[in-house]
Design a protein around this motif. Structure first.
Motif, mmCIF file in Angstrom:
data_model
loop_
_atom_site.group_PDB
_atom_site.id
_atom_site.type_symbol
_atom_site.label_atom_id
_atom_site.label_comp_id
_atom_site.label_asym_id
_atom_site.label_seq_id
_atom_site.Cartn_x
_atom_site.Cartn_y
_atom_site.Cartn_z
ATOM 1 N N GLU A 31 10.268 -15.059 4.651
ATOM 2 C CA GLU A 31 9.644 -14.553 5.866
ATOM 3 C C GLU A 31 8.988 -13.223 5.554
ATOM 4 O O GLU A 31 9.521 -12.416 4.793
ATOM 5 N N GLU A 32 7.830 -12.992 6.121
ATOM 6 C CA GLU A 32 7.164 -11.700 5.971
ATOM 7 C C GLU A 32 6.639 -11.304 7.327
ATOM 8 O O GLU A 32 5.927 -12.076 7.974
ATOM 9 N N CYS A 33 7.002 -10.116 7.785
ATOM 10 C CA CYS A 33 6.503 -9.716 9.111
ATOM 11 C C CYS A 33 6.539 -8.208 9.244
ATOM 12 O O CYS A 33 7.146 -7.510 8.442
ATOM 13 N N ALA A 34 5.858 -7.700 10.258
ATOM 14 C CA ALA A 34 5.927 -6.276 10.552
ATOM 15 C C ALA A 34 7.291 -5.981 11.153
ATOM 16 O O ALA A 34 7.881 -6.833 11.819
ATOM 17 N N GLY A 85 0.851 -1.184 0.000
ATOM 18 C CA GLY A 85 0.000 0.000 0.000
ATOM 19 C C GLY A 85 0.880 1.224 0.000
ATOM 20 O O GLY A 85 2.020 1.167 -0.414
ATOM 21 N N ARG A 86 0.320 2.348 0.471
ATOM 22 C CA ARG A 86 1.175 3.532 0.592
ATOM 23 C C ARG A 86 1.919 3.421 1.911
ATOM 24 O O ARG A 86 1.658 4.138 2.863
ATOM 25 N N GLU A 87 2.847 2.489 1.912
ATOM 26 C CA GLU A 87 3.579 2.169 3.128
ATOM 27 C C GLU A 87 5.034 1.967 2.777
ATOM 28 O O GLU A 87 5.430 2.070 1.623
ATOM 29 N N ARG A 88 5.835 1.643 3.791
ATOM 30 C CA ARG A 88 7.257 1.443 3.559
ATOM 31 C C ARG A 88 7.589 -0.036 3.745
ATOM 32 O O ARG A 88 7.470 -0.564 4.840
ATOM 33 N N LEU A 89 7.943 -0.652 2.633
ATOM 34 C CA LEU A 89 8.215 -2.087 2.655
ATOM 35 C C LEU A 89 9.715 -2.313 2.483
ATOM 36 O O LEU A 89 10.340 -1.740 1.592
ATOM 37 N N ASP A 111 20.904 -4.961 4.763
ATOM 38 C CA ASP A 111 21.117 -4.570 6.158
ATOM 39 C C ASP A 111 19.801 -4.640 6.928
ATOM 40 O O ASP A 111 18.930 -3.783 6.810
ATOM 41 N N LEU A 112 19.676 -5.690 7.719
ATOM 42 C CA LEU A 112 18.429 -5.958 8.422
ATOM 43 C C LEU A 112 18.064 -4.838 9.393
ATOM 44 O O LEU A 112 16.920 -4.386 9.463
ATOM 45 N N GLY A 113 19.059 -4.329 10.102
ATOM 46 C CA GLY A 113 18.808 -3.301 11.097
ATOM 47 C C GLY A 113 18.289 -2.022 10.456
ATOM 48 O O GLY A 113 17.307 -1.418 10.923
ATOM 49 N N LEU A 114 18.912 -1.664 9.337
ATOM 50 C CA LEU A 114 18.525 -0.455 8.623
ATOM 51 C C LEU A 114 17.088 -0.545 8.134
ATOM 52 O O LEU A 114 16.290 0.384 8.293
ATOM 53 N N VAL A 115 16.747 -1.698 7.553
ATOM 54 C CA VAL A 115 15.394 -1.892 7.043
ATOM 55 C C VAL A 115 14.385 -1.865 8.185
ATOM 56 O O VAL A 115 13.322 -1.259 8.086
ATOM 57 N N ALA A 116 14.766 -2.485 9.292
ATOM 58 C CA ALA A 116 13.859 -2.509 10.444
ATOM 59 C C ALA A 116 13.575 -1.095 10.936
ATOM 60 O O ALA A 116 12.468 -0.766 11.347
ATOM 61 N N ARG A 117 14.587 -0.235 10.842
ATOM 62 C CA ARG A 117 14.434 1.130 11.358
ATOM 63 C C ARG A 117 13.559 1.994 10.436
ATOM 64 O O ARG A 117 12.784 2.812 10.896
ATOM 65 N N TYR A 118 13.682 1.813 9.104
ATOM 66 C CA TYR A 118 13.004 2.734 8.193
ATOM 67 C C TYR A 118 11.739 2.172 7.571
ATOM 68 O O TYR A 118 11.119 2.852 6.771
ATOM 69 N N CYS A 119 11.382 0.910 7.850
ATOM 70 C CA CYS A 119 10.229 0.339 7.164
ATOM 71 C C CYS A 119 9.145 -0.081 8.138
ATOM 72 O O CYS A 119 9.374 -0.256 9.339
ATOM 73 N N ASP A 120 7.919 -0.246 7.560
ATOM 74 C CA ASP A 120 6.807 -0.720 8.362
ATOM 75 C C ASP A 120 6.749 -2.235 8.324
ATOM 76 O O ASP A 120 6.406 -2.890 9.286
ATOM 77 N N ARG A 121 7.071 -2.772 7.160
ATOM 78 C CA ARG A 121 6.894 -4.195 6.940
ATOM 79 C C ARG A 121 8.157 -4.737 6.254
ATOM 80 O O ARG A 121 8.810 -4.018 5.503
ATOM 81 N N ILE A 122 8.481 -6.002 6.507
ATOM 82 C CA ILE A 122 9.730 -6.554 5.974
ATOM 83 C C ILE A 122 9.489 -7.885 5.269
ATOM 84 O O ILE A 122 8.736 -8.736 5.770
#
Lengths: 360, 278, 301
Positions: B235-238, B33-37, B214-225
């Motif tokens: 794997e798909e998770c918030a 959606g209009r989100e950060r993946l 970079d898992l940490g970076l993505v976790a910091r800037y995204c809503d969903r991974i």
């Protein structure tokens, strides 16, 4: 027929090119560049001197020819100063060349310098039209081949490129004459112009196409053009083969560049991607390639002019060769060699001045 | 939430090799959606190919197939190249990895940014120039007048990447794909560049796909991974639930990350046998 | 057979012979997978066979005249027709392969070692030696080759030996450049230092350790240059400066057929096809060799 400069030529060019690049930066650089060019010219002079005075068993005989009388022989020997040390002889030779004294031709009886001035425009005209044909066809062909790598168009261009390395120019000239002049009658035969039109136009530049246009003589113009078309096209073929091959290789390299993808990501139309983003950065490299190709066409014109009885420097050279007219041979070698070197070096400088990355 | 911005079903990317075709992306599906993946994975996991296939920029001989790839109600798979081009840049854009290679070396920064806008919305020069300068300011470039006339080799890596962002956001797209946008940059400017992307994406209400290793970076800037491995989503998770991830690959990646409160002697190495069977 | 193959492709060869044979086999099989290279190699094999067995292959004499039968068009008896003296053109082309082969071999044998030596010495010693030698090399490189060869032949006098010398004089600088570039890349490497520590003289280091390493790139370059050498030699022959009549040199044959090109096209055309075929053969093989032995130079021509 070394129509194509070799990669080692280009590596040599690169080192001179670096100096040329600095030329754009400061007076010291300019001085260094001039020094390199001057050294190369001196080298050319050393080689022609060597060929003229050292290689022949009897240099006097080589200059006056074996039909000369004893008196002429003695006079020539004295004039050449063969009793002096070699280095002194060399310096006086350099002095002679710099003051425009290339000696007399035994076959025309005129000063070699005058002969060269008379014959040069014909060569220039043919090589220039040749390179224009080569660029006009070769660049688009190279771009097409790179865009459709592996397609039939690419294969055809590849084969053409290899033929450019393998077909003797003089043979292609003869076959061309047999097919297009004798067979189909599409073009005029050997020579620059029909005998009927000769002397109708006052020579100003010595280039018939231009002279006839300036005089408004359309008939002369078309006649000269129809004489020029075949030999220039054959020269053009060789430069086309080389230019298309190099363009293809540059373009393939460009098309795999990330910034070309960037342009596509932006939604830029394909035509603009190809020409503005992929082609534009290589136009400077292409100038160097075209310069080298132009220089080698001057060289290639020796063979073509002989086949087409084209009264240019190349034919002057071959006639002189057969008459053992050494002054004329060395003079023509010097002129073609100088133009060759000059074009080489100038295209280097252009490259360094035009590329923003090298400008800094 | 209304209809998603992007829906992908069973996307596969294949490349022929002398040993037969190789699938670099193997039938992945997700929607956005209009989100950060965030898409995370090692190099070669197929994450970049996923990004490029959304823009349909996989060059032959590579081949893209999908049961469905719909962007804002438009079927991308059935779209002609011409229509696709109108979409690129204008509605879907991509920030690429290394500004050293992704900016055209013989066009000024200003020209390149201007071109992105001009391609989709022709406008007079003066107006274009004003928009370019405005955009350069938006990516926190101090002297936009001066920078616009520089060539890419005259700007630093961090500034180059901000130029890239400006270029990709100036037509105001709905979706931005950022493919390893900071991995070529100095650590000191990485956060700054990501903050700019984050700020602009939020301000414009866009969708973002952040591709990174970079898992940490993505976790910091995204809503969903999404975690990718070997061309598939494992794997798909918030983002906030990342520590609850179950797949052994994700757990392995998490375990291999150094932490501030570290008391381990040695970082563990990924044990690939754990999920190789799946 | 497969045992031999396994021995050749063994990943841990037990002798130096096995290692070098294995490497040669790998290169060879890679070359055989390139259709153009195979075609090129075949053409060159045909050229060599023609040259060696010319008296058995040629149906007629190369110089025997038959004035009653002059300028006959191609037929079952004379595959490529006859020339202005009634000589069988096919037989002359076959015998001409000997001249062509001799010219390219001699030029390669003269110019490649000179170039290699100049380049290796220049790269190995560096400093002023390098500057002077490369200065001379660069001057030769920026000259037009054909013109230079022509001028040399003019001074030396026409003839096939002088043509060979003139072409060799213009061909060596390229190899010097290549050898120098190669030498510089491994001049400071450990194994050269090791040989020097054992007390080997400079001459020994260059001859035994530096030159062999420059060989492969030089071989590629020589093969690629062959086409140019053939064309230059034919050009000299065409201008009457190379091989002299009645020698069946291809360029000279074209020259003598020149006067009949409009009516008896075969006299000048047929030897041209021979030149093109052989030049293309060397181009194909050179391209293939480069792809196999030196992939990084692709498209660099």
């Amino acid at each position: 027929m070394a129509f194509e400069p070799s990669p080692a030529d280009s590596s040599a060019r690169m080192s001179a090119g670096v100096m040329a690049g600095q030329a754009a930066r400061g007076v010291a650089g300019i001085a260094r560049f001039v020094l390199v060019v001057a050294a190369t010219f001196l080298g050319l002079l050393a080689i022609t001197f060597f060929i003229g005075r050292v290689v022949p068993i009897d240099p006097v005989l080589a200059v006056v020819g074996d039909r000369a009388t004893a008196a002429v022989y003695e006079a020539a020997r004295e004039r050449m100063g063969l009793d002096r040390p070699l280095l002194v002889q060399f310096f006086s030779y350099v002095g002679d060349v710099l003051t425009g004294n290339l000696g007399q031709s035994i076959s025309t009886g005129r000063a070699v310098v005058d002969d060269l001035g008379r014959f040069f425009p014909a060569t220039l005209e043919m090589a220039t039209v040749g390179i224009l044909i080569g660029v006009a066809l070769g660049v688009p062909m190279g771009v097409t081949a790179a865009r459709r790598q592996g397609s039939w168009a690419d294969q055809v261009i590849r084969v053409l490129g290899l033929l450019g390395y393998s077909v003797p120019a003089f043979w292609l000239g003869l076959v061309g004459l047999a097919v297009f002049y004798a067979g189909l009658g599409w073009v005029a035969g050997p020579g620059r112009i029909d005998i009927f039109y000769e002397g109708l136009v006052e020579p100003v530049t010595g280039i018939y196409l231009i002279d006839s246009l300036m005089a408004g003589e359309w008939e002369v113009f078309w006649n000269a053009a129809s004489h020029l078309l075949l030999p220039a096209s054959i020269l053009g073929f060789f430069s086309l083969a080389y230019i298309a091959r190099m363009t293809r290789s540059f373009m393939l390299d460009q098309l795999s560049q990330e910034y070309v993808t960037t342009a596509r990501v932006k939604g830029v139309p394909e035509r603009r991607v190809i020409w503005r983003h992929a082609f534009y950065p290589i136009r400077i490299q292409l100038i160097t390639v075209i310069g080298l190709s132009y220089a080698s066409l001057l060289e290639g014109s020796v063979m073509i002019e002989t086949v087409f009885s084209w009264p240019g420097i190349g034919r002057y050279l071959t006639v002189a060769l057969l008459n053992a007219d050494m002054n004329a041979v060395l003079g023509a070698t010097l002129v073609i060699g100088s133009v060759f070197i000059l074009i080489n070096k100038v295209s280097d400088v252009l490259y360094r001045i035009l590329d923003p990355r090298a400008r800094r | 939430m209304t209809a998603p911005l992007l829906t992908i079903k069973n996307l596969t990317v294949t490349f022929p090799t002398p040993k037969g075709p190789v699938e670099v992306v193997r039938g992945i599906s997700f929607s956005l959606g209009r989100e950060r993946l965030g898409i995370v994975g090692e190099s070669g996991s197929g994450k970049s190919m996923t990004g490029r296939s959304i823009l349909k920029l996989i060059r032959p001989p590579g081949r893209v197939t999908a049961d469905e790839m719909v962007f804002d109600g438009i079927d991308l798979m059935g779209l002609r190249e011409r229509r696709m081009r109108e979409l690129r840049g204008a509605r879907i854009s991509m920030v690429m990895q290394d500004p050293k290679f992704s900016l055209n070396p013989v066009m000024t920064v200003g020209e390149q940014i201007g071109e992105a806008l001009q391609t989709h919305r022709p406008m007079p020069r003066r107006q274009l120039r004003a928009r370019v300068l405005e955009m350069l300011e938006a990516v926190r470039i101090n002297e936009p007048e001066r920078v616009a006339d520089l060539y890419p080799h005259e700007v630093s890596g961090g500034m180059g990447q901000r130029v890239m962002i400006a270029m990709m956001l100036i037509p105001e797209p709905d979706l931005l794909i950022a493919d390893e946008p900071t991995s070529a940059l100095d650590v000191s400017v990485q956060a700054q560049v990501l903050d700019i992307i984050d700020e602009l994406v939020r301000r414009n209400g866009m969708g973002l796909i952040l591709i990174s290793h970079d898992l940490g970076l993505v976790a910091r800037y995204c809503d969903r991974i999404l975690v990718m491995n070997g061309g598939a989503i494992v794997e798909e998770c918030a983002a906030r639930d990342l520590d609850k991830a179950r797949h052994p690959y994700t757990r392995g990646l998490l375990a291999a990350m150094p932490r501030m409160d570290e008391d381990r002697e040695e970082l563990p190495v990924l044990d690939r046998t754990a999920w190789a069977a799946t | 057979m497969s045992a031999v193959r396994d021995w050749l492709l063994d990943d841990s060869p037990s002798s130096r012979l096995q290692a070098s044979l294995g490497r040669a086999w790998r290169s060879f099989s890679a070359l055989m997978r390139n259709p153009l290279a195979v075609a090129g190699a075949l053409i060159i094999v045909v050229l060599i066979v023609m040259a060696v067995f010319a008296p058995w292959i040629a149906p007629h004499s190369a110089i025997g005249q038959d004035l009653a039968n002059r300028l006959a068009p191609p037929s079952a008896l004379h595959w490529m027709g006859t020339d202005e003296l009634g000589r069988d053109i096919f037989s002359r082309v076959v015998y001409g392969s000997r001249i062509t082969l001799m010219i390219v071999t001699m030029v390669a044998v003269i110019s490649a070692p000179i170039g290699l030596l100049v380049g290796a010495v220049s790269g190995y010693f560096g400093g002023w030696t390098d500057r002077v030698l490369m200065g001379v090399t660069d001057i030769f490189l920026s000259m037009p080759k054909l013109i230079l060869a022509l001028a040399f032949v003019a001074a030396l006098g026409p003839g096939i030996e002088n043509a060979i010398i003139a072409i060799a004089i213009t061909a060596w600088p390229v190899y010097a450049r290549i050898a120098r570039a190669e030498t510089i890349t491994f001049r400071d490497s450990e194994f050269i230092a090791a040989v020097q520590l054992q007390g080997a003289s400079s001459v020994r280091v260059i001859l035994r350790h530096v030159l062999p390493l420059c060989a492969s790139s030089t071989i590629i370059r020589v093969t690629l240059d062959m086409a140019g050498i053939i064309l230059t030699a034919a050009g000299l022959g065409f201008l009457g400066l190379g091989a002299q009549p009645p020698l069946p040199e291809w360029g000279a044959m074209i020259s003598s057929g020149r006067n009949f090109i409009l009516d008896q096209w075969w006299v000048a055309t047929m030897p041209g096809f021979a030149i093109i075929a052989v030049s293309l053969g060397f181009c194909f093989l050179g391209d293939g060799l480069r792809d196999v032995l030196d992939p990084k130079q692709r498209d660099g021509r």
